[in-house]
Motif scaffolding. Sequence first.
Motif, PDB file in Angstrom:
ATOM      1  N   THR A 105       0.836  -1.199   0.000  1.00  0.00           N
ATOM      2  CA  THR A 105       0.000   0.000   0.000  1.00  0.00           C
ATOM      3  C   THR A 105       0.865   1.240   0.000  1.00  0.00           C
ATOM      4  O   THR A 105       1.986   1.243   0.499  1.00  0.00           O
ATOM      5  CB  THR A 105      -0.911   0.026   1.239  1.00  0.00           C
ATOM      6  N   GLY A 106       0.324   2.308  -0.584  1.00  0.00           N
ATOM      7  CA  GLY A 106       1.024   3.578  -0.600  1.00  0.00           C
ATOM      8  C   GLY A 106       2.095   3.634  -1.672  1.00  0.00           C
ATOM      9  O   GLY A 106       2.444   2.619  -2.289  1.00  0.00           O
ATOM     10  N   PRO A 107       2.647   4.815  -1.912  1.00  0.00           N
ATOM     11  CA  PRO A 107       3.680   4.977  -2.948  1.00  0.00           C
ATOM     12  C   PRO A 107       5.003   4.376  -2.514  1.00  0.00           C
ATOM     13  O   PRO A 107       5.292   4.262  -1.315  1.00  0.00           O
ATOM     14  CB  PRO A 107       3.790   6.502  -3.087  1.00  0.00           C
TER      15      PRO A 107
END
Length: 274
Positions: A151-153
């Motif tokens: 999840t997330g960049p």
Amino acid sequence: MAYLAARLPVLSLATRSISAFTDAADRYRVAVGIDPVSPTRRPERIAASFLGDRLMRIDGQPMSGFAELSGFFETRDGWIRTHANYPHHRARLLATVGLSGDPDRDTFATHVRVLSATDIERDAAELGAIAVRVRDETEWAASEPGVAAATGPLVQSDVREDCVATTLRAPTRAQPLAGVRVVDLTRVIAGPVATRALALLGAQVLRIDTPRLPEIEWQHLEVGQGKHSALLDLRTNDDAKTMRDLLTTCRQIRNRRCLRPSVRRSRWIRLIIG
């Protein structure tokens, strides 16, 4: 010759990583009005860049990349991967598995063979040791760290409004990051290699270490090429203020006189490119 031979596609990963880095450098060149380089990617040089620890010699002698208690060990319900290169990591690992004294690798392996990998991983997290259970891809994707990693960049940056913009020197085709200052707060391998790459492109990199943690000297040299290096103890008020000043002003560091007296060590390692 097989480069980075492994069961997993390591050479492909290495090549794509280098490609991403060189492409990003070219995009930056174009953004600042410099012609791109578009370098040729040679597999032998890519492999060498990923095997710096194996290629490094001090007084003609090779370096050992891992300590004897670092590696893969079989348990009663699987395998674990440990990291004990630093003295405090070794001490915490031994406490995790309930061993005392100074056991060798065989003694450690025999001891953990009857323990649970899941228990070792849990206890290691509680004690600050590094020991993780080996998982296949499906298990990893379903695990808590696997979910977090997905999840997330991959990279996230935040721009601070209180930074002071300054210019050291103009960027060039060979050093497009000339004029960029980097405060390097990373340790061990991954982070220092990334900031070493920034130094390679001309960035002025200052690595900050704490005097409270031991450092592997040869490794510090290998990943510290092209950087300045200093010690700061952020638990002291003076050193904490120095760090805040560095992050706020990114002031130019040329020699010891540019650092506050609380910075106890500074050295310049010149990077020579043939």
